[in-house]
Design a protein around this motif. Structure first.
Motif, PDB file in Angstrom:
ATOM      1  N   ILE A  26      17.118  18.861  26.934  1.00  0.00           N
ATOM      2  CA  ILE A  26      18.176  19.088  27.614  1.00  0.00           C
ATOM      3  C   ILE A  26      17.413  19.424  29.093  1.00  0.00           C
ATOM      4  O   ILE A  26      16.397  20.479  28.925  1.00  0.00           O
ATOM      5  CB  ILE A  26      19.004  20.381  27.301  1.00  0.00           C
ATOM      6  CG1 ILE A  26      19.472  20.165  25.828  1.00  0.00           C
ATOM      7  CG2 ILE A  26      20.038  20.785  28.267  1.00  0.00           C
ATOM      8  CD1 ILE A  26      20.274  21.404  25.113  1.00  0.00           C
ATOM      9  N   PRO A  27      18.057  18.715  30.140  1.00  0.00           N
ATOM     10  CA  PRO A  27      17.055  18.906  31.245  1.00  0.00           C
ATOM     11  C   PRO A  27      17.114  20.231  31.917  1.00  0.00           C
ATOM     12  O   PRO A  27      16.012  20.821  32.541  1.00  0.00           O
ATOM     13  CB  PRO A  27      17.933  18.015  32.320  1.00  0.00           C
ATOM     14  CG  PRO A  27      18.528  16.936  31.541  1.00  0.00           C
ATOM     15  CD  PRO A  27      18.806  17.821  30.127  1.00  0.00           C
ATOM     16  N   ALA A  62      24.550  24.043  29.730  1.00  0.00           N
ATOM     17  CA  ALA A  62      23.462  22.812  29.995  1.00  0.00           C
ATOM     18  C   ALA A  62      23.790  22.007  31.333  1.00  0.00           C
ATOM     19  O   ALA A  62      24.924  21.800  31.351  1.00  0.00           O
ATOM     20  CB  ALA A  62      23.577  22.013  28.549  1.00  0.00           C
ATOM     21  N   ALA A  63      22.783  21.639  31.851  1.00  0.00           N
ATOM     22  CA  ALA A  63      22.954  20.679  33.162  1.00  0.00           C
ATOM     23  C   ALA A  63      22.278  19.790  33.183  1.00  0.00           C
ATOM     24  O   ALA A  63      20.881  19.647  32.722  1.00  0.00           O
ATOM     25  CB  ALA A  63      22.705  21.802  34.195  1.00  0.00           C
ATOM     26  N   ILE A  64      22.913  18.654  33.302  1.00  0.00           N
ATOM     27  CA  ILE A  64      22.197  17.365  33.831  1.00  0.00           C
ATOM     28  C   ILE A  64      22.603  17.259  35.254  1.00  0.00           C
ATOM     29  O   ILE A  64      23.479  16.508  35.642  1.00  0.00           O
ATOM     30  CB  ILE A  64      22.804  16.103  32.956  1.00  0.00           C
ATOM     31  CG1 ILE A  64      22.595  16.545  31.456  1.00  0.00           C
ATOM     32  CG2 ILE A  64      21.878  14.930  33.252  1.00  0.00           C
ATOM     33  CD1 ILE A  64      23.363  15.535  30.458  1.00  0.00           C
ATOM     34  N   GLY A  65      21.813  17.382  36.171  1.00  0.00           N
ATOM     35  CA  GLY A  65      21.774  17.367  37.499  1.00  0.00           C
ATOM     36  C   GLY A  65      22.824  18.342  38.123  1.00  0.00           C
ATOM     37  O   GLY A  65      22.974  19.581  37.614  1.00  0.00           O
ATOM     38  N   LYS A  66      24.009  17.622  38.339  1.00  0.00           N
ATOM     39  CA  LYS A  66      25.156  18.380  38.764  1.00  0.00           C
ATOM     40  C   LYS A  66      26.260  18.556  37.693  1.00  0.00           C
ATOM     41  O   LYS A  66      27.415  18.959  38.046  1.00  0.00           O
ATOM     42  CB  LYS A  66      25.775  18.063  40.246  1.00  0.00           C
ATOM     43  CG  LYS A  66      24.725  18.467  41.542  1.00  0.00           C
ATOM     44  CD  LYS A  66      25.453  18.185  42.718  1.00  0.00           C
ATOM     45  CE  LYS A  66      24.502  18.535  43.765  1.00  0.00           C
ATOM     46  NZ  LYS A  66      24.580  19.773  43.929  1.00  0.00           N
ATOM     47  N   LYS A  67      26.008  17.923  36.696  1.00  0.00           N
ATOM     48  CA  LYS A  67      26.925  17.820  35.527  1.00  0.00           C
ATOM     49  C   LYS A  67      26.709  19.116  34.516  1.00  0.00           C
ATOM     50  O   LYS A  67      25.640  19.017  34.300  1.00  0.00           O
ATOM     51  CB  LYS A  67      26.838  16.506  34.710  1.00  0.00           C
ATOM     52  CG  LYS A  67      27.304  15.299  35.870  1.00  0.00           C
ATOM     53  CD  LYS A  67      26.642  14.043  35.249  1.00  0.00           C
ATOM     54  CE  LYS A  67      27.319  13.530  33.930  1.00  0.00           C
ATOM     55  NZ  LYS A  67      27.167  12.300  33.616  1.00  0.00           N
ATOM     56  N   SER A  90      26.174  17.619  25.224  1.00  0.00           N
ATOM     57  CA  SER A  90      27.231  16.616  25.238  1.00  0.00           C
ATOM     58  C   SER A  90      28.492  16.742  26.068  1.00  0.00           C
ATOM     59  O   SER A  90      28.656  15.861  26.700  1.00  0.00           O
ATOM     60  CB  SER A  90      27.361  16.130  23.765  1.00  0.00           C
ATOM     61  OG  SER A  90      28.558  17.411  23.350  1.00  0.00           O
ATOM     62  N   ILE A  91      28.732  17.804  26.075  1.00  0.00           N
ATOM     63  CA  ILE A  91      29.824  18.080  27.187  1.00  0.00           C
ATOM     64  C   ILE A  91      29.548  17.753  28.714  1.00  0.00           C
ATOM     65  O   ILE A  91      30.026  17.104  29.396  1.00  0.00           O
ATOM     66  CB  ILE A  91      30.532  19.530  27.023  1.00  0.00           C
ATOM     67  CG1 ILE A  91      31.260  19.667  25.609  1.00  0.00           C
ATOM     68  CG2 ILE A  91      31.292  19.756  28.394  1.00  0.00           C
ATOM     69  CD1 ILE A  91      31.705  21.144  25.630  1.00  0.00           C
ATOM     70  N   ALA A  92      28.039  18.260  28.933  1.00  0.00           N
ATOM     71  CA  ALA A  92      27.497  17.924  30.105  1.00  0.00           C
ATOM     72  C   ALA A  92      27.251  16.424  30.625  1.00  0.00           C
ATOM     73  O   ALA A  92      27.740  15.968  31.585  1.00  0.00           O
ATOM     74  CB  ALA A  92      26.144  18.611  30.401  1.00  0.00           C
ATOM     75  N   LYS A  93      27.047  15.990  29.480  1.00  0.00           N
ATOM     76  CA  LYS A  93      27.057  14.127  29.588  1.00  0.00           C
ATOM     77  C   LYS A  93      28.286  13.551  29.962  1.00  0.00           C
ATOM     78  O   LYS A  93      28.143  12.686  30.626  1.00  0.00           O
ATOM     79  CB  LYS A  93      26.424  13.666  28.235  1.00  0.00           C
ATOM     80  CG  LYS A  93      25.198  13.911  27.894  1.00  0.00           C
ATOM     81  CD  LYS A  93      24.530  13.223  26.513  1.00  0.00           C
ATOM     82  CE  LYS A  93      23.216  13.590  26.079  1.00  0.00           C
ATOM     83  NZ  LYS A  93      22.891  13.447  24.566  1.00  0.00           N
TER      84      LYS A  93
END
Lengths: 459, 472
Positions: A26-27, A62-67, A90-93
């Motif tokens: 997870i990033p 959990a964050a992926i960039g700004k997601k 998975s929600i962040a994705k």
């Protein structure tokens, strides 16, 4: 579990959860670990109920960039933690970007944690019954006007830890104690309820709470109709002035409302918004108050912020995201279901909320304020409808049957139900007196007794 | 051993432990509830959250005194500790507890209730749910150019299991979905806002029903906001008011329903204690609380003491008929069981709460009701309110209309409705023939720290005279 063990446990789980997050690729991750034990005991007219338990849970962003994705779970078992991490990821994705999000808190930095009462975790139901006995000391239960008397004692202890993959790992512990007693009285067609309470981080003296409630309740009996509609000054006791001010101030000092342009004071920074001697502080660092914590609920050290000084709006209060969106910084006001509004903290995302706001004392006590009123109303109980005010215009209309008529500087008689109408924002400019006698209100705002002009009273 | 067998075994071990330690009665409850919330604000997903609430609560009765403890630790040690603590609390407080609310044993019930859901939310992706919100928001924008928009989706499903020392074993799988839409309009000194929508004890097929599609909810939010732009001030003072099913249901729930909860009654805190048989309202007032209704709303087959929920007549033609009970209050007051003992989750003990509370229907058509009023206010929807234990209430009506000469003429600005329910019930002048009951994931009922409990409320449109309208 001792408080020291609680800290060790929650920091350990925060650290372990971050390691799981790393293993899961997870990033960026923020984990909020919560552990609170509580015991509640109530005695309503001899009907005793008691409850205890341990609330354990984890909230994960959990964050992926700004997601960003958020998920939470009760308990600390490994399988649930990993499932929750995967769910948040998975929600962040699948979430669209939140342009305002700019990462989690990256540093471990703390402020004062506040007083911890190490006796509280050792109290049991028998001790709490003794506290009920103490509350009832000196109270006359033979009064025929008494319908019911109730007692409640609530204790809790525990804390939360905050960890981020960016490098923050902090915790804050708390102990709380609350006790209250309430009476219901009737006489002829009058039916009045009155209560007294104590609240704090330490065990407090409770002797005489019921007698205090009884005294206030008896004074309220024998009420008369107000009869008509008049614009009059209103004098609010300290504990009633606080919730009266809560609704407008939680709206107008909100940094999220400022950024989202929903705050009615969004264009008033640096402007005069209240009378000259009005100063309001948001205090997250008074060690005896519940709002004092080492960190807020996203890891920013708590602080004390002067929001209004001598009537001038100085700042709004912010969490990290909204502070940065406003090109300011967090004021340590990220809350998770712990402040106004309630909710389960580990199930709540951080949002902007008050710490412990307080209106600075200025001049006269309640009696001196009453003495200056030729004709007006004394408010002695929290009216209903305070939170139904129009958030945009500030118009409000509330009712109470806890009020007295004041004439020629004297309290004349209790009143039957009256309505009080006005405008919240105009009220702040129409403060006649800021008192000198502030009490703990039980709300995230404390204020001294105050006198306002221009309210319409009717029945 | 499967997970569900493991949990069932834990619950039985708790009950066995309690029986060995000399309690009169013990019940152990398990919750495994999953909740999802999505908030789409100004086209940005501000919240996309999933919660799992899993744990066990144990209620023990010793000599008629209750003690409750809970744990999220789903292992033998965690459950044994919770059981031990519950029993200790009951025993420790027994001497002080002078109002014993013990109850006679009843025959065991073994039942499994699973809702017939066509589109279970667990079978659909996050993106499907987000898409519904986006469709709703698009519909708002087809009606007006809003300053800001809000779309909110909520779902709750999972399993509940109850085992008690009488041999009862109930499995129940609740499901609930909900969509709300809101908009704000600020321009040229004019301000307006709306917030509307509802939920149901159903699957996602609920959002395919004509009245509750995301598009319809979005259109409604846009329409109600647009109406508010040029709304007129409500006439203040005491008004004859046509109260919508939603508004009337909330007023009855908040200001009368709570007074009828028997825990308030046995302690004398309710002003309607000891008044059964008394004429409290006009002949047009019949108030019901029901677990499973023919009109929809909340689907609640059993309460959290394992009692099958029924239909309770609180007021019939204005006469107070009874109260809402748990097992203890029912026995103390020699009343029928009503199935009203409910807990928001395993962290709380079951207390007396409402189910679906509603006004019974009348015999008027909507047009006849308007005609009967002549001039007054039609109060449709509300945004918050407060009530007192004395029956006083205050609600903020955020969607209302002026009634002039028996016709709905103009939308009204936000206004407050207040009064005392015990006075107001005497001024009910009639009701329409149709009933609507609503429930939802958002909102809910709060009592004793247990906030957000799903309940249902509604009824027909009800004519109430002497409602105090204020200008909030």
């Amino acid at each position: 579990m001792s408080l020291d063990k609680v800290r060790e446990q929650i920091l350990g789980i925060a650290d372990q959860t971050l390691k799981y997050a790393k293993d899961l690729n997870i990033p960026s991750t923020e984990v909020f670990i919560y552990n609170l034990s509580s015991t509640n005991l109530t005695d309503n007219k001899g009907k005793v109920d008691s409850r205890d338990g341990l609330s354990l849970g984890i909230g994960i962003r959990a964050a992926i960039g700004k997601k960003i994705g958020f998920a939470s779970t009760t308990g600390f078992d490994e399988e649930s933690i990993k499932t929750t991490l995967n769910l948040a990821h998975s929600i962040a994705k699948t979430s669209p970007e939140n342009p305002m999000f700019n990462g989690f808190v990256a540093e471990t930095k703390t402020s004062k944690e506040g007083i911890l009462d190490h006796v509280i975790p050792n109290l049991d139901a028998k001790d709490m019954i003794e506290h009920c006995n103490l509350m009832g000391q000196g109270f006359d239960s033979s009064d025929t006007r008494l319908v019911s008397v109730s007692y409640a004692v609530n204790i809790s202890w525990g804390g939360y830890a905050l960890g981020t993959s960016e490098g923050c790992l902090s915790s804050s512990l708390i102990t709380t104690y609350g006790a209250n007693s309430m009476v219901v009285l009737t006489e002829a067609s009058d039916r009045k309820t009155a209560a007294d309470f104590v609240l704090g981080r330490e065990i407090k003296p409770v002797e005489g709470l019921t007698a205090n409630a009884m005294k206030h309740g008896l004074e309220s009996l024998g009420s008369k109709a107000f009869g008509g509609s008049e614009v009059l000054p209103t004098v609010w006791k300290s504990r009633e002035a606080a919730p009266f001010l809560a609704f407008p101030f939680f709206s107008v000092l909100s940094g999220s409302g400022y950024v989202e342009k929903q705050n009615p004071w969004k264009d008033k920074l640096g402007e005069k918004v209240c009378v000259d001697d009005f100063t309001l502080i948001d205090d997250g660092q008074n060690p005896v108050q519940g709002a004092c914590r080492a960190i807020d609920t996203e890891g920013t050290p708590k602080q004390t912020t002067t929001a209004i000084e001598n009537g001038i709006l100085k700042t709004f209060v912010f969490d990290k995201m909204y502070g940065e969106a406003a090109e300011m910084q967090s004021t340590g006001n990220a809350t998770r279901g712990m402040g106004f509004g309630g909710g389960i903290p580990f199930e709540s995302l951080p949002s902007v909320g008050p710490n412990q706001m307080l209106v600075k004392n200025v001049g006269k006590n309640l009696d001196e304020q009453i003495a200056e009123i030729d004709r007006g109303i004394l408010i002695t109980g929290t009216p209903i409808g305070l939170f139904t005010a129009n958030p945009v215009t500030g118009d409000f209309s509330v009712t109470t049957n806890d009020a007295f008529l004041i004439e020629k500087g004297e309290v004349v008689n209790p009143l039957k139900s009256i309505s009080i109408a006005g405008n919240n924002y105009e009220t702040l400019k129409n403060i006649a007196v800021i008192g000198s006698d502030r009490e703990t209100s039980g709300w995230p705002i404390d204020a001294p007794s105050m006198t306002f002009k221009g309210h319409t009273i009717s029945d | 051993m499967s997970q569900s067998d493991f949990i069932l075994d834990l619950l039985h071990k708790s009950v066995d432990q309690g029986s060995k330690l000399g309690v009169d009665f013990i019940e152990a409850r398990y919750d495994d509830l999953q909740l999802t919330t999505i908030a789409l604000i100004n086209d940005i997903v501000k919240q996309s959250s999933a919660f799992q609430r899993k744990g066990i609560g144990v209620m023990a009765y010793f000599n008629g005194t209750p003690g409750y403890s809970y744990t999220p630790e789903l292992n033998l040690e965690g459950v044994k500790n919770a059981t031990k603590r519950a029993i200790k609390l009951a025993k420790s407080t027994d001497e002080r507890n002078v109002m014993k609310l013990d109850f006679e044993s009843i025959p065991a019930v073994k039942e499994k209730v699973v809702l017939d859901v066509k589109k279970h939310p667990k079978d659909y992706e996050f993106s499907d749910k987000l898409d519904m919100l986006k469709r709703g928001v698009s519909s708002i924008k087809e009606v007006l150019k809003p300053t800001s928009t809000t779309g909110a989706y909520g779902e709750m499903f999972g399993e509940k299991l109850l085992v008690n020392s009488e041999g009862t074993e109930i499995y129940w799988a609740p499901v609930m979905v909900d969509i709300r839409m809101g908009s704000v309009f600020i321009s040229e000194g004019k301000q307006a806002q709306s917030f509307t929508g509802t939920g149901a004890s159903k699957g996602l097929e609920f959002f395919e029903e004509k009245e509750t599609t995301p598009e319809q909810t979005g259109t409604n939010a846009g329409k109600y906001c647009k109406e508010q732009i040029d709304a007129v001030a409500a006439p203040v003072g005491k008004q004859t008011t046509l109260v919508s099913p939603l508004m009337g249901g909330v007023v009855v729930h908040e200001s009368f329903g709570h007074l009828s909860e028997a825990d308030f009654v046995v302690t004398g805190q309710s002003p309607i204690a000891d008044r059964v048989g008394e004429q409290l309202g006009s002949e047009h007032v019949t108030l019901i609380d029901e677990g499973v209704t023919q009109y929809g709303g909340l689907y609640l087959p059993y309460d959290d003491q394992g009692i099958k929920t029924g239909r309770t007549v609180l007021v019939e033609k204005g006469i107070l008929k009874g109260y809402l009970h748990n097992r203890g209050t029912a026995q103390k007051m020699n009343a029928e069981l009503t199935g009203n003992s409910r807990a928001i989750n395993f962290m709380f003990d079951p207390i007396v709460r409402m189910k679906n509370t509603y006004f019974e229907k009348g015999d008027l058509s909507f047009e006849e009701a308007l005609e009967k009023i002549g001039n007054g206010v039609y109060a449709v929807d509300m945004s918050g309110g407060q009530v007192g234990l004395d029956g006083n209430f205050m609600f903020n009506c955020n969607r209302g209309y002026l009634i002039e000469n028996g016709q709905i003429t103009k939308p009204l600005k936000n206004h407050a409705l207040s009064g005392n329910i015990l006075e107001l019930l005497k001024h009910v002048q009639g009701a329409t023939k149709d009933i609507t009951i609503r429930t939802g994931y958002f909102g809910g009922c709060g009592k004793n720290g247990q906030g957000g409990l799903a309940v249902g409320f509604g009824g027909p449109n009800v004519i109430m005279d002497q409602v105090l309208v204020g200008g909030a």
